[in-house]
Motif scaffolding. Structure first.
Motif, PDB file in Angstrom:
ATOM      1  N   GLY A 143      -4.426 -55.894   6.431  1.00 52.86           N
ATOM      2  CA  GLY A 143      -3.908 -57.240   6.226  1.00 52.86           C
ATOM      3  C   GLY A 143      -4.924 -58.320   6.473  1.00 52.86           C
ATOM      4  N   ALA A 144      -6.200 -57.971   6.527  1.00 55.49           N
ATOM      5  CA  ALA A 144      -7.241 -58.963   6.810  1.00 55.49           C
ATOM      6  C   ALA A 144      -7.588 -59.770   5.573  1.00 55.49           C
ATOM      7  CB  ALA A 144      -8.489 -58.266   7.337  1.00 55.49           C
ATOM      8  N   MET A 145      -8.016 -61.023   5.822  1.00 57.95           N
ATOM      9  CA  MET A 145      -8.595 -61.846   4.763  1.00 57.95           C
ATOM     10  C   MET A 145     -10.099 -61.562   4.767  1.00 57.95           C
ATOM     11  SD  MET A 145      -6.638 -65.456   5.467  1.00 57.95           S
ATOM     12  CE  MET A 145      -7.765 -66.300   4.333  1.00 57.95           C
ATOM     13  N   CYS A 146     -10.581 -60.889   3.736  1.00 55.46           N
ATOM     14  CA  CYS A 146     -12.003 -60.498   3.770  1.00 55.46           C
ATOM     15  C   CYS A 146     -12.640 -60.571   2.395  1.00 55.46           C
ATOM     16  CB  CYS A 146     -12.153 -59.091   4.347  1.00 55.46           C
ATOM     17  SG  CYS A 146     -11.532 -57.778   3.292  1.00 55.46           S
ATOM     18  N   ASP A 147     -13.934 -60.663   2.424  1.00 53.73           N
ATOM     19  CA  ASP A 147     -14.756 -60.612   1.213  1.00 53.73           C
ATOM     20  C   ASP A 147     -16.012 -59.826   1.562  1.00 53.73           C
ATOM     21  OD1 ASP A 147     -15.628 -60.993  -1.348  1.00 53.73           O
ATOM     22  OD2 ASP A 147     -15.557 -63.192  -1.280  1.00 53.73           O
ATOM     23  N   TYR A 148     -16.879 -59.637   0.599  1.00 50.87           N
ATOM     24  CA  TYR A 148     -18.091 -58.865   0.870  1.00 50.87           C
ATOM     25  C   TYR A 148     -19.307 -59.546   0.276  1.00 50.87           C
ATOM     26  CZ  TYR A 148     -17.252 -57.175  -3.902  1.00 50.87           C
ATOM     27  OH  TYR A 148     -17.014 -57.110  -5.252  1.00 50.87           O
ATOM     28  N   TYR A 149     -20.449 -59.192   0.833  1.00 50.15           N
ATOM     29  CA  TYR A 149     -21.716 -59.767   0.371  1.00 50.15           C
ATOM     30  C   TYR A 149     -22.791 -58.692   0.457  1.00 50.15           C
ATOM     31  CZ  TYR A 149     -25.711 -62.914  -0.055  1.00 50.15           C
ATOM     32  OH  TYR A 149     -26.854 -63.540  -0.479  1.00 50.15           O
ATOM     33  N   ILE A 150     -23.552 -58.567  -0.628  1.00 48.75           N
ATOM     34  CA  ILE A 150     -24.690 -57.639  -0.630  1.00 48.75           C
ATOM     35  C   ILE A 150     -25.935 -58.439  -0.991  1.00 48.75           C
ATOM     36  CG2 ILE A 150     -25.736 -55.614  -1.735  1.00 48.75           C
ATOM     37  CD1 ILE A 150     -22.970 -54.489  -2.118  1.00 48.75           C
ATOM     38  N   PRO A 151     -26.950 -58.426  -0.148  1.00 48.66           N
ATOM     39  CA  PRO A 151     -28.166 -59.189  -0.438  1.00 48.66           C
ATOM     40  C   PRO A 151     -28.876 -58.662  -1.684  1.00 48.66           C
ATOM     41  CG  PRO A 151     -28.528 -57.724   1.430  1.00 48.66           C
ATOM     42  CD  PRO A 151     -27.061 -57.665   1.113  1.00 48.66           C
ATOM     43  N   ASN A 152     -29.564 -59.565  -2.335  1.00 51.05           N
ATOM     44  CA  ASN A 152     -30.333 -59.202  -3.520  1.00 51.05           C
ATOM     45  C   ASN A 152     -31.659 -58.563  -3.104  1.00 51.05           C
ATOM     46  OD1 ASN A 152     -32.468 -59.827  -5.715  1.00 51.05           O
ATOM     47  ND2 ASN A 152     -30.513 -60.140  -6.763  1.00 51.05           N
ATOM     48  N   ARG A 153     -31.928 -57.387  -3.668  1.00 50.81           N
ATOM     49  CA  ARG A 153     -33.145 -56.650  -3.303  1.00 50.81           C
ATOM     50  C   ARG A 153     -34.410 -57.493  -3.497  1.00 50.81           C
ATOM     51  NH1 ARG A 153     -34.832 -51.016  -3.692  1.00 50.81           N
ATOM     52  NH2 ARG A 153     -32.745 -50.454  -4.420  1.00 50.81           N
ATOM     53  N   PHE A 154     -34.429 -58.287  -4.577  1.00 50.29           N
ATOM     54  CA  PHE A 154     -35.661 -58.967  -4.966  1.00 50.29           C
ATOM     55  C   PHE A 154     -35.864 -60.290  -4.239  1.00 50.29           C
ATOM     56  CE2 PHE A 154     -34.026 -56.410  -8.462  1.00 50.29           C
ATOM     57  CZ  PHE A 154     -35.080 -55.544  -8.655  1.00 50.29           C
ATOM     58  N   THR A 155     -34.780 -61.033  -4.016  1.00 51.98           N
ATOM     59  CA  THR A 155     -34.924 -62.360  -3.407  1.00 51.98           C
ATOM     60  C   THR A 155     -34.661 -62.368  -1.917  1.00 51.98           C
ATOM     61  OG1 THR A 155     -32.609 -62.875  -3.928  1.00 51.98           O
ATOM     62  CG2 THR A 155     -34.284 -63.477  -5.572  1.00 51.98           C
ATOM     63  N   GLU A 156     -33.877 -61.389  -1.416  1.00 57.18           N
ATOM     64  CA  GLU A 156     -33.525 -61.380   0.000  1.00 57.18           C
ATOM     65  C   GLU A 156     -34.029 -60.152   0.750  1.00 57.18           C
ATOM     66  OE1 GLU A 156     -29.319 -63.244   0.580  1.00 57.18           O
ATOM     67  OE2 GLU A 156     -29.274 -62.128  -1.305  1.00 57.18           O
ATOM     68  N   GLY A 157     -34.145 -59.047   0.048  1.00 58.89           N
ATOM     69  CA  GLY A 157     -34.593 -57.831   0.698  1.00 58.89           C
ATOM     70  C   GLY A 157     -33.487 -57.150   1.467  1.00 58.89           C
ATOM     71  N   TYR A 158     -33.879 -56.113   2.209  1.00 58.76           N
ATOM     72  CA  TYR A 158     -32.906 -55.283   2.925  1.00 58.76           C
ATOM     73  C   TYR A 158     -32.438 -55.945   4.221  1.00 58.76           C
ATOM     74  CZ  TYR A 158     -31.264 -51.617   6.053  1.00 58.76           C
ATOM     75  OH  TYR A 158     -30.525 -50.894   6.951  1.00 58.76           O
ATOM     76  N   GLY A 159     -31.153 -55.757   4.526  1.00 61.79           N
ATOM     77  CA  GLY A 159     -30.622 -56.142   5.831  1.00 61.79           C
ATOM     78  C   GLY A 159     -30.215 -57.597   5.949  1.00 61.79           C
ATOM     79  N   PRO A 160     -29.788 -58.000   7.151  1.00 63.28           N
ATOM     80  CA  PRO A 160     -29.342 -59.375   7.380  1.00 63.28           C
ATOM     81  C   PRO A 160     -30.445 -60.381   7.086  1.00 63.28           C
ATOM     82  CG  PRO A 160     -28.730 -57.974   9.233  1.00 63.28           C
ATOM     83  CD  PRO A 160     -29.670 -57.172   8.369  1.00 63.28           C
ATOM     84  N   ASN A 161     -30.061 -61.548   6.546  1.00 67.50           N
ATOM     85  CA  ASN A 161     -31.050 -62.608   6.400  1.00 67.50           C
ATOM     86  C   ASN A 161     -30.400 -63.941   6.776  1.00 67.50           C
ATOM     87  OD1 ASN A 161     -30.442 -64.279   3.719  1.00 67.50           O
ATOM     88  ND2 ASN A 161     -30.015 -62.104   3.267  1.00 67.50           N
ATOM     89  N   GLU A 162     -31.200 -64.819   7.279  1.00 67.37           N
ATOM     90  CA  GLU A 162     -30.711 -66.067   7.868  1.00 67.37           C
ATOM     91  C   GLU A 162     -29.942 -66.920   6.879  1.00 67.37           C
ATOM     92  OE1 GLU A 162     -32.588 -70.147   9.825  1.00 67.37           O
ATOM     93  OE2 GLU A 162     -33.744 -68.279   9.903  1.00 67.37           O
ATOM     94  N   SER A 163     -30.458 -67.060   5.665  1.00 72.96           N
ATOM     95  CA  SER A 163     -29.796 -67.926   4.691  1.00 72.96           C
ATOM     96  C   SER A 163     -28.407 -67.420   4.344  1.00 72.96           C
ATOM     97  CB  SER A 163     -30.654 -68.053   3.432  1.00 72.96           C
ATOM     98  OG  SER A 163     -30.837 -66.779   2.833  1.00 72.96           O
ATOM     99  N   ALA A 164     -28.253 -66.101   4.239  1.00 81.04           N
ATOM    100  CA  ALA A 164     -26.947 -65.535   3.921  1.00 81.04           C
ATOM    101  C   ALA A 164     -25.950 -65.792   5.052  1.00 81.04           C
ATOM    102  CB  ALA A 164     -27.075 -64.048   3.663  1.00 81.04           C
ATOM    103  N   PHE A 165     -26.417 -65.650   6.294  1.00 82.83           N
ATOM    104  CA  PHE A 165     -25.527 -65.890   7.434  1.00 82.83           C
ATOM    105  C   PHE A 165     -25.141 -67.372   7.515  1.00 82.83           C
ATOM    106  CE2 PHE A 165     -26.074 -62.086  10.534  1.00 82.83           C
ATOM    107  CZ  PHE A 165     -25.802 -61.207   9.483  1.00 82.83           C
ATOM    108  N   ARG A 166     -26.071 -68.259   7.221  1.00 82.61           N
ATOM    109  CA  ARG A 166     -25.750 -69.693   7.237  1.00 82.61           C
ATOM    110  C   ARG A 166     -24.760 -70.036   6.126  1.00 82.61           C
ATOM    111  NH1 ARG A 166     -28.547 -72.572  10.801  1.00 82.61           N
ATOM    112  NH2 ARG A 166     -30.523 -71.745  11.627  1.00 82.61           N
ATOM    113  N   GLU A 167     -24.920 -69.377   4.968  1.00 89.21           N
ATOM    114  CA  GLU A 167     -23.979 -69.618   3.878  1.00 89.21           C
ATOM    115  C   GLU A 167     -22.594 -69.094   4.241  1.00 89.21           C
ATOM    116  OE1 GLU A 167     -22.341 -70.766   0.252  1.00 89.21           O
ATOM    117  OE2 GLU A 167     -24.187 -71.387   1.274  1.00 89.21           O
TER     118      GLU A 167
END
Length: 773
Positions: free
Chosen positions: A107-131
């Motif tokens: 029953g959670a409200m959720c979405d998903y995000y996968i970073p772009n290999r070319f522009t963000e690379g692997y794993g967590p990145n600061e811009s994605a977390f700020r967004e």
């Protein structure tokens, strides 16, 4: 003789007799395989052969899993938004899909995000977390990543976002200050630390939902197999049941994807590894991997079909890109000079797609059997970025780290790595790694390794054995398909396939034969003699055709330990039937030349050093001793008898002594012989051929018994007494008959035995001198 293409490493001792003391009625070969995989007791073997869900470990044993679950429950109660932060490979997209479905079921409200290999690379990145913060997410759950995101988690904490990390990658020196970390290697009480990312996500989902969610097993099997984690312990159980699940999946997206893969029957781990996994990986390699998650989450058949078709198109495009880059990389390698001078391959070019460089690098390692680095050049940053793959004998991580000053970024392990470095350091890196490889690697290190589980007789290969062996499946990392060593005589050898690049062999031993097939080794057809025993390294498989099931050898490598004879005696167009090797030698006794092969005289051949890989005998010797002398003590891998015999004397009847005596007495009595007039009459009278009469007169002349006077043949006055055998013509005829009998009209086995005796004569004589026999 034929050298193997790989180093054969026997992982057992032949004298080790395997006895099944468990009472499970297993073949000794299966017992040996199980023992080598650590299954020693009856209980261990039964658990391995018949995995059950009861063998799975309790998710409660994960450290901080209770904290994570409690935070999710609070988010659901408060109506907070949860972001599932995934990864772009098959493990990552299946982990993302699984976690999203589990959260939505709660029953959670959720979405998903996968970073772009070319522009963000692997794993967590600061811009994605700020967004994520800007969009109002209060909780981030990472799947298949996050354990290295120390700085990113710190930023999330500053923004007021809680982070739950679920990951399986290597733990770094510093752990992120996340609300909870669900990781096997961060959980001292958890018994197994080799789960894939999707396996960890599955465990968390099971804990959240409060029951065992079998509906996710079709996702779990994809991520586990595609991520190449060891198929032991829990992974073996999850894959075993996951294969059953995906074979009968109700998931609309997977049904559409299976259709694109032409998979309609029972799914195997190979189907995932070579069909489903690469297609899901292709999305993230070329663009945004969210499409792969959309496909797996889709509940609309029309949408799923459309997405699956698009995924298929991306995979086709990926294959073309890989092929193109691989071809360009090979051309670059060839321009570097002789491959022997380059122990480590380093190639770089602007415009190469970064997402597929790992695949390209693996192909280069497979092609050249040496470490390889493939880089794409970015002129804007004056840097190069790419992937590296290695061979077992060269620790890529260790040797690159000794040159870490050359890199801007570097990470990986012994066999694979990723890196970024300034353009001016590419040549420096190539030089440095080649210098290291020159010191530590031997010639044998540049051959792939095949680890052989056991040697097996052809007669022991049957359906019962294969049925037992298949209980060891699913196969994968740390539970590889068994590899066997077999010996036999190739009763039949054929090239198959549209381009004749595959090999089909019927291997026979002690009256029992089994079919074998070797893909991509069709060129060996002309280097294998049907009459010489061979050894092969094989996998065993079941071949089913028209309802008939029988064992088949899947050939991985072939070797022939004794020299081989290829018989082309009397074949006019023999040169069209052989594949001339670069180092082939043609030996001529009569001064003939073969344009396509380096042709040498007897004297030149005697100066050649052994071994000689391919020797072509293109004409017959003047006598047997001449051939015996040049072969004596030579090490020859393959010998081709290609000589003709257009003027054979073997079937000509050699005149008897009585016939010679009669003809000589006739001339003595008659006093003369006019050959043109008298020879035809004599031929009719004695029923002799004119060639026979002519040759007898030549022998008499050679011995000095006859001479010519006034155009007629007359007896020589007071000739020296001689035997017929003293005539050089008579000797030559006898020698020619011996040559033809031994070298031309003998059977294959008679010829090979005689040639073998000549080759080995030097060794035998040397041993006699040494031991005084």
């Amino acid at each position: 003789m034929l050298q193997s293409q790989s180093n054969w490493i026997f992982t057992y001792k032949e004298e080790d007799e395997q006895v099944d003391e468990t009472g499970l009625s297993l073949s000794p070969f299966i017992t040996r395989l199980l023992n080598s995989r650590g299954m020693l007791t009856k209980e261990q073997i039964e658990a391995f052969l018949h995995p059950t869900l009861d063998q799975l470990h309790d998710a409660n044993l994960f450290h901080q899993i209770d904290i994570a679950a409690e935070r999710v429950e609070k988010a659901i109660e408060r109506g907070e938004s949860i972001l599932v932060y995934g990864d772009y490979d098959a493990d990552g997209v299946t982990s993302t899909t699984l976690m999203v479905e589990a959260l939505r079921e709660k029953g959670a409200m959720c979405d998903y995000y996968i970073p772009n290999r070319f522009t963000e690379g692997y794993g967590p990145n600061e811009s994605a977390f700020r967004e994520a913060h800007r969009q109002g997410f209060q909780l981030i759950i990472t799947v298949d990543n996050g354990i290295a995101g120390v700085n990113e988690v710190k930023i999330a904490n500053e923004l007021g976002i809680d982070v739950i990390i679920t990951d399986h990658h290597e733990v770094q020196e510093e752990l992120p200050e996340a609300l909870a970390i669900i990781h096997p290697k961060c959980s001292p009480k958890y018994p197994f630390d080799e789960l894939a990312g999707v396996g960890v996500a599955f465990k968390f989902a099971s804990y959240l939902l409060g029951y065992f969610p079998k509906q996710f097993l079709d996702l779990v099997v994809i991520g586990t197999v595609a991520d190449l984690v060891p198929l032991q312990d829990e992974n073996r159980v999850l894959v075993k049941y996951g294969l059953e699940s995906i074979s009968n999946t109700n998931r609309i997206g997977l049904q559409a994807l299976k259709k694109q893969c032409s998979l309609t029957e029972e799914i195997t781990e190979e189907d995932i590894g070579f069909r489903i996994g690469p297609r899901l990986n292709a999305v993230g390699r070329l663009q945004d991997a969210n499409i792969a998650v959309d496909l797996l989450l889709s509940e609309d058949p029309g949408e799923a079909e459309e997405l699956a078709e698009y995924v298929q198109e991306l995979n086709t495009e990926r294959q073309k890109i890989v092929t193109q880059i691989a071809e360009e990389a090979i051309r670059s390698i060839e321009q570097l000079g002789p491959i022997e001078q380059h122990k480590v391959l380093v190639v770089a070019k602007e415009g190469w797609n970064q997402g597929v460089l790992g695949i390209v690098t693996s192909r280069l390692v497979q092609e050249y059997h040496r470490p390889a680095i493939v880089l794409t050049i970015d002129p804007k940053t004056n840097s190069a970025k790419g992937s590296a793959r290695s061979i077992a004998q060269f620790d890529l991580f260790k040797h690159c780290m000794t040159n870490k000053s050359l890199f801007t970024h570097f990470g990986g392990h012994a066999q694979a790595a990723g890196m970024t470095l300034p353009l001016e350091n590419i040549d420096k890196l190539r030089t440095a790694l080649n210098e290291i490889a020159e010191e530590i690697l031997t010639e044998d290190d540049f051959k792939p390794q095949l680890f052989i589980d056991t040697t097996i007789d052809i007669k022991a290969i049957n359906m019962e054995l294969l049925t037992q062996m298949n209980q060891l499946a699913p196969f994968g990392m740390n539970n590889p398909k068994p590899i066997f060593h077999v010996k036999g005589l190739p009763a039949e050898i054929r090239q198959i396939g549209a381009t004749k690049n595959h090999l089909k062999i019927l291997l026979e031993d002690d009256g029992v034969a089994v079919d074998g097939i070797g893909f991509g080794i069709g060129e060996l057809y002309q280097r294998l003699s049907q009459d010489t025993p061979l050894e092969a390294v094989v996998e065993l498989q079941i071949n089913e055709w028209n309802g008939i099931r029988k064992p088949q050898l899947f050939i991985k490598d072939i070797a022939v330990k004794e020299w081989q004879l290829f018989d082309f005696r009397g074949v006019k167009n023999w040169i069209d039937k052989v594949n001339i090797e670069n180092n082939a030698i043609a030996l001529s006794f009569q001064g003939n030349q073969i344009e396509a092969i380096q042709t040498v005289t007897v004297t030149e051949f005697e100066q050649l050093a052994s071994p000689i890989e391919a020797l072509y005998l293109i004409d017959l010797p003047n006598n047997m001793d001449q051939l015996s002398k040049v072969l004596k003590g030579k090490e020859i891998y393959r010998m081709y008898t290609c000589y003709q015999n257009d003027e054979s004397v073997f079937f000509q009847t050699l005149p008897s002594r009585e016939e010679f005596k009669w003809l000589y007495q006739f001339i003595l009595k008659r006093k003369y012989f006019d050959y043109k007039v008298d020879a035809p009459k004599l031929a009719v009278y004695k029923d002799w051929k004119l060639e026979k009469i002519k040759w007898m007169f030549q022998v008499f002349h050679d011995l000095g018994f006859l001479t010519r006077e006034n155009g007629q043949i007359v007896p020589t006055k007071n000739p020296e007494k001689k035997d017929l055998t003293e005539s050089s013509l008579y000797q030559k005829m006898q020698q020619q008959r011996i040559i033809e009998e031994q070298l031309f009209y003998s059977t294959y086995h008679q010829l090979k035995e005689w040639l073998n005796d000549q080759i080995e004569s030097a060794t035998t004589n040397e041993e006699e001198l040494i031991y005084g026999f």
